[in-house]
Design a protein around this motif. Structure first.
Motif, short mmCIF file in Angstrom:
data_model
loop_
_atom_site.label_atom_id
_atom_site.label_comp_id
_atom_site.label_asym_id
_atom_site.label_seq_id
_atom_site.Cartn_x
_atom_site.Cartn_y
_atom_site.Cartn_z
N ARG B 149 0.70 -1.36 0.03
CA ARG B 149 -0.35 -0.10 -0.24
C ARG B 149 0.51 1.05 -0.33
O ARG B 149 1.54 1.15 1.46
CB ARG B 149 -0.70 -0.06 1.30
CG ARG B 149 -1.81 0.83 1.02
CD ARG B 149 -3.07 0.95 2.44
NE ARG B 149 -2.14 1.90 3.62
CZ ARG B 149 -3.24 1.59 4.23
NH1 ARG B 149 -3.27 0.99 4.56
NH2 ARG B 149 -2.14 2.69 5.42
N ARG C 149 -11.35 5.77 6.29
CA ARG C 149 -10.87 4.67 5.96
C ARG C 149 -10.00 3.56 7.64
O ARG C 149 -9.79 3.84 8.28
CB ARG C 149 -9.11 4.57 5.62
CG ARG C 149 -8.83 3.94 5.13
CD ARG C 149 -6.59 4.16 4.62
NE ARG C 149 -6.29 3.53 5.42
CZ ARG C 149 -5.05 3.82 5.57
NH1 ARG C 149 -4.19 4.21 4.37
NH2 ARG C 149 -4.42 4.67 6.75
N SER C 150 -10.86 2.42 7.53
CA SER C 150 -10.46 1.63 8.90
C SER C 150 -10.17 0.53 8.19
O SER C 150 -10.71 0.30 7.41
CB SER C 150 -12.59 1.24 9.06
OG SER C 150 -12.57 0.59 10.15
N ARG C 151 -8.92 0.16 9.26
CA ARG C 151 -8.29 -1.10 8.79
C ARG C 151 -8.83 -1.95 9.98
O ARG C 151 -8.20 -1.72 10.93
CB ARG C 151 -7.11 -0.79 8.21
CG ARG C 151 -6.72 -1.28 8.50
CD ARG C 151 -4.99 -1.09 9.20
NE ARG C 151 -3.95 -2.54 8.54
CZ ARG C 151 -2.91 -2.52 7.57
NH1 ARG C 151 -2.80 -1.45 6.96
NH2 ARG C 151 -2.16 -3.04 7.55
N THR C 153 -6.56 -5.86 10.49
CA THR C 153 -6.04 -7.17 10.21
C THR C 153 -4.92 -7.34 11.00
O THR C 153 -4.84 -6.89 12.01
CB THR C 153 -4.61 -6.41 8.94
OG1 THR C 153 -3.72 -5.41 9.54
CG2 THR C 153 -4.80 -5.15 8.01
N CYS C 180 -15.66 -2.22 10.65
CA CYS C 180 -14.72 -1.07 9.03
C CYS C 180 -16.28 -0.09 8.67
O CYS C 180 -16.04 1.34 8.46
CB CYS C 180 -14.65 -1.62 8.05
SG CYS C 180 -12.46 -2.34 8.55
N ILE C 215 -10.26 -5.48 -0.04
CA ILE C 215 -10.52 -4.11 0.18
C ILE C 215 -11.71 -3.98 -0.54
O ILE C 215 -11.97 -4.10 -1.29
CB ILE C 215 -9.45 -3.19 -0.49
CG1 ILE C 215 -7.64 -4.58 0.10
CG2 ILE C 215 -9.54 -2.11 -0.42
CD1 ILE C 215 -6.65 -3.78 -0.67
N PHE C 228 -12.09 0.18 3.75
CA PHE C 228 -12.06 -0.45 4.35
C PHE C 228 -11.22 -1.57 3.89
O PHE C 228 -10.79 -2.10 2.82
CB PHE C 228 -13.26 -1.30 5.25
CG PHE C 228 -13.78 -2.81 3.82
CD1 PHE C 228 -13.26 -3.64 3.62
CD2 PHE C 228 -15.25 -2.19 3.47
CE1 PHE C 228 -14.21 -4.65 3.00
CE2 PHE C 228 -15.99 -3.19 2.37
CZ PHE C 228 -15.33 -4.04 2.35
N GLU C 229 -10.25 -1.92 4.84
CA GLU C 229 -9.06 -3.82 4.58
C GLU C 229 -9.70 -3.67 5.49
O GLU C 229 -8.81 -3.64 6.64
CB GLU C 229 -7.49 -2.27 4.61
CG GLU C 229 -7.53 -1.03 3.56
CD GLU C 229 -6.30 -0.57 3.77
OE1 GLU C 229 -6.08 0.75 3.62
OE2 GLU C 229 -5.60 -0.98 4.69
N ASP C 242 -7.75 3.49 11.94
CA ASP C 242 -9.00 4.31 11.63
C ASP C 242 -8.60 5.79 11.43
O ASP C 242 -7.95 6.16 12.06
CB ASP C 242 -10.39 4.96 12.42
CG ASP C 242 -10.62 3.37 13.10
OD1 ASP C 242 -10.69 1.91 12.48
OD2 ASP C 242 -11.25 2.73 14.37
#
Lengths: 398, 398, 398, 398
Positions: B149, C149-151, C153, C180, C215, C228-229, C242
């Motif tokens: 990314r 943007r919210s992630r 992982t 997310c 994604i 979202f990721e 976020d």
């Protein structure tokens, strides 16, 4: 364009050479000296250096070179510097200048008597972040400087002589305190006289005769305090952080362990990470360009530009002498357990100065102490009544 | 040692000149060209450049220079590159190479036909952190790369032509997506073919015809995904961050907004902080050496070393062409609202490849999915039974 | 004061119980149900819970409890929720509400038909940082929201059923994308209709049938984008971050991996660090109070306060339904490789709205595009001429 | 379940009340006392407290409450504590316990004579991060503790009495050094005797009689050093950071200014950010849940659980007394400019202890000093020859 003689092929000699030879620059090392034949030879081969020798005098007096870079262990600085000065060469000497102020002063006298250009290779003053921070301080963004803290800690140095107080002139304080003190002097102003110090040191971990941990305070004539923390007993890598606090602002510098490059590896075990890194798997914090982050290229640019332009560099032997004098006072304080005066036979800064703070007035009869926004959103003023010295509060609605 | 002709005196020309002239290097700009007379003249004076001109042909064909550096707005790249190639000069061109793949391909053909050395000035591939991260990836510390990314966001560019899609070839995507895509290609492997893209873009804030925000995914032949996020509508400074995720590790890079230098100033208002900084008081996050952090000195070192050594540099016009082809697909995808193939008339990387993942076995009859330590301290294994494909759990005591 | 029936003793049931029982609170779990006898019994003993059972109906209909907390695997939500609704109990259900919108809608209908209080246990909306960030957004500090943007992982979930798409309703997207999407909806405004999505997903690493990486972009009616990721293929711990970007500001939230607690240990191997931590030596980043950082105590406070006060909680089953509908569109988009509409049979937010941006004028004839301070200290304005639409520059001296 | 009398409605009383009343807990404040009628009344109304009074005795002796919480200015602690002890009530007193050790000892004697439960409300020992860090230290992850640094700095307190050394018992050191010292004692071990201190303090900025900046070192019997840095002259917000260094590891804690929530606002000016925040636009660093981050809820849980279980809480009046005794020594050291012994009339920890470090042997004849990986990838060992004490190097190939 200069041709340099490099004395010493240890880690510091390596970093100096990387700073000069890893870019398309016109200054190059032409002669390299090491006490050990194999080191001299392999170093010369690796870095494309024309000549190598184990003869100190021959290295210094080589007719092709005009600059001598002293990157030797502390106990060899004095001999090398004096020999270079007598040979009429430019002398650049690594930190600390001497093992004590007496050695440093004799080196200063030697170069001044010989009339040669001299530079004190205090690299951490030249890091990109220190230089940028000094610019900020110069603009007044921090107001009047009050307190500078500088810290260098890691798990201990990489060569045997560091650990012998006779050869090094001390332990962690002489090794790393010299960086911290000179960083602080640059932020505080080099012409402000350091007056006294208090210092604690101990051997916390290692089976050695010198201190592996030390904390000291240096009080300057204008009341500003420089604080240093040095340790060879820190775990987690090399921690280089500075802090500058002024009446109007603060600067935090992190040179090494948290600079924006973070690596997690479950594979691990892949070799060199950064100087004094301690782990090779899990979360690692390498430095992008270590040599630049430590200030070496900027340092040589300043030294050699100053030489070409007939000016003094940012760091001279006189600075190295002042640093040694402060460290001497630190070691005295460790023993006496009290504040000790800094003994400076030669002082070239400002004479004693008297600065008066002007308090901020508020509505004629008050002096403002501070204001703060409270959780309820209102601002509270703390005021001192001029006539009574009483401290009162005043609430200002949102 | 090279003498360079610099075309363009905007911000990028300034950074290039700082990279070359602010150090003791033997490569210098000898001729500078600007469309505006006063810019050419004052730039030459400020940086000690021997000649200045407003005549493009004269600048390119100057008999003293051997290298032409194109630092012009996007719509002028093609003309300048072809002119320089025809003059038999080395050509280094700033990013993006063309406004689209067609322009880029014609530039590639021109330099290859002329047989001149050519370099694509993609600076962010050369930042100290990117280079160090590429080393880590090279050692296998991250295992197989899965996802990259890259992000560049700020509040918008500093010159008028960027905002005109005709002159620039697009908006935020052509301006900054080119960086992100090429960073990703370096981590993924340049010989892996980019296959298709999906991209969204919109004009969220500014009164302009081009997009000020875009997000895209590029799928490579081996299934790896490159993700870019670009914006001219971000507030808070210039945010340059990259992330690389592999089977065995992760890298997080922060090039700009959080690099270990933090300044609080209540005084404020003291001038330039860093590129695209938006506040001048409170907490500020300047970059120590911005030009180095952005990769410019390393980039010129690589370009000119490659030239001297008769090798290709890290970034060539072919790379610039691939990037343009990917961006063309992005713009098509924005319109079609679906995945679009990357059309590469010329592909010089690996042919189609087939890689097989080998699952990790556990006690013959299982395949290991993952293990995790739970709050009670025990480790739980998740296993797939080979014959039934059923997923089962197994607890391992502390 | 409430007595709760807890259904499920997995990790989520554990966190819920810690949130309620680890503080001096008056709401306690009174009955616990597990499908596995030994789990039910040991859980009850560990947490001082009065009753345990392996009979779902008995647990739900226990006459002493008034609230049923569903902390079961996804494929069991619907049955449990409907049974609780029919029993006239308050129903709080963990995330995601259903495996798809159809299941979610039938659950929503069941609780509404029964007229029981219902809450959707979306904990990440209740983290201390999310709540504080929502406050900031509420004050207008960020202006108009543009992009969220919210992630989430990590290296994959801890129980077998997550990995089976039939039981879970999908893979990483249904598991974590639901967090997310709902975080984004809270920042954007829950009454703004989600219109369409584009989503990519793949199985990059694990030997499973569902996606381990995804994604997606969700476009709302006002043009705002939620991104979202999610990944089960990330290495290094659990990454919860976020980002909210508005016309006047930005918020960055890091809930987990970098929260101000950093531990280096060369000793290592000492047990549980934090959820999904992957290393046990070197630099570790534990979370001080994980349960609080993940929002659980705030969530139950809100749910039970709302219940006592006769209000709706922050998160209801309707929210769970909207999230499921968005995820359904994501899975369709993964297959169709194009933007897919969000199909909401029931929409309770604002009807279609039209908002006009008002451009900032400058000296009558211009519209301001942006301003930026350049390295020379001057400020440059970029302006659009109203009549010609031409973009021009204007320099303002320091 | 307890009903509490709260004495004091300042910022600390507010935080205590938020800790107790903002959650669904069964312990509530029932009577609130303030010297100012309007404060008492509005506080009671805001927080739903049944009774308010300006009569101290009445508040303390209220027949409905069993716990008295002293949240008064320092000069009022002694009177209130003694009155509460005589009333047979549980007494919880805010920090510092007394203005000096003499006051603290008389309070300790009063509660012990009365036989009442007593707790010392040292909140920073209870922050989520401190508790988690103490767990790590407890597992041996850091080996033997060597050095603890604790720092609290901001731009000065919010009420008038803090600034008057008579009322407060000193300045920044009594105000915040008490936190730092007790944090350090928890990491070092409370049963290790503090032996001596060196301390520097000065009034750097404010027009006041007490110190606004102080740095001190406390040496414990086993050689461990606690270092504190406190300032009312720091700019940029409230900086609360702790560091613990052991033979095998390091912990860095940042409680406040960098905890993973970062806000940029160009709009600004929206009210309260966090305690002692100094800027309202640009980059801000609010804390998600300030009350929890500062340890208040955990503190009351521990206090009241201990009370209910008939155990001592983590922090007792005896701890408050030791802290005061250390601070007394600090103030003596500021004047004497030398190390001063800590005078503890009552010592309840370990008697003098002697611990021997066992050096790590290497190949029989050596003691290992350290190992380090060098830039060339090789590992270097530094060894001390047992018989000669000579330090030698040994290179281990990659």
């Amino acid at each position: 364009m200069h041709k340099l003689t490099l004395l010493g092929t240890g880690l510091i000699g390596l970093f100096y050479t990387m700073a000069l030879h890893k870019r398309r620059g016109y200054d190059k090392i032409y002669v390299v000296y090491s006490r050990t034949r194999s080191n001299a030879q392999s170093f010369a081969e690796q870095w494309g250096i024309s000549k190598w020798t184990t003869n100190l005098k021959e290295a210094i007096e080589d007719p092709e070179t005009d600059v001598v870079v002293v990157a030797l262990p502390n106990f060899l600085h004095k001999e090398a510097v004096i020999m270079a000065a007598e040979a009429g060469k430019v002398v650049l000497c690594t930190k600390p200048l001497g093992r004590n102020a007496e050695e440093a002063l004799s080196m200063l006298e030697a170069v001044e008597k010989a009339g040669v250009f001299h530079g004190y290779l205090e690299d951490l003053v030249y890091t990109p972040k220190t230089l940028k921070a000094l610019e900020f301080v110069g603009t007044g963004a921090l107001g009047t400087i009050l307190w500078v803290r500088s810290r260098e800690t890691h798990a201990g140095p990489h060569s045997a002589w560091f650990w012998d107080p006779e050869l090094a002139g001390g332990g962690a304080i002489i090794d790393m305190g010299c960086h911290c003190i000179e960083i602080a002097r640059n932020f505080i102003g080099k012409d402000i006289r350091p007056v006294e110090v208090i210092c604690w040191a101990d051997t916390l971990v290692h089976p050695i005769a010198s201190e592996d941990h030390g904390i000291g305070l240096v009080r300057f004539e204008n009341g500003v305090i420089a604080q240093f923390e040095v340790s060879w007993a820190f775990r987690g890598g090399m921690d280089l952080r500075d802090e500058v606090v002024g009446t109007d602002g603060t600067i935090w510098i992190n040179h090494f362990l948290r600079t924006g490059l973070e690596v997690f590896t479950a594979a691990g075990g892949k070799g060199y990470i950064s100087e004094k890194a301690e782990s090779e798997s899990g979360w690692l914090f390498p430095v992008g360009d270590e040599v630049h982050a430590l200030g070496y290229p900027n340092m040589f640019d300043d030294m050699l530009n100053a030489l070409d332009e007939g000016k003094a560099p940012m760091e001279t032997f006189y600075d190295g002498y002042v640093v040694n004098a402060i460290i001497d006072a630190c070691y005295r304080s460790v023993k006496s357990k009290r504040w000790e005066p800094v003994q400076l036979e030669v002082w070239r800064g400002k004479p004693k100065q008297t600065e008066k703070k002007r308090p901020i007035e508020y509505e004629d009869k008050y002096i403002l102490i501070k204001e703060e926004r409270m959780p309820n959103g209102k601002v509270k003023l703390l005021l001192k009544e001029k006539h009574t010295n009483k401290i009162v509060e005043k609430i200002i609605p949102k």
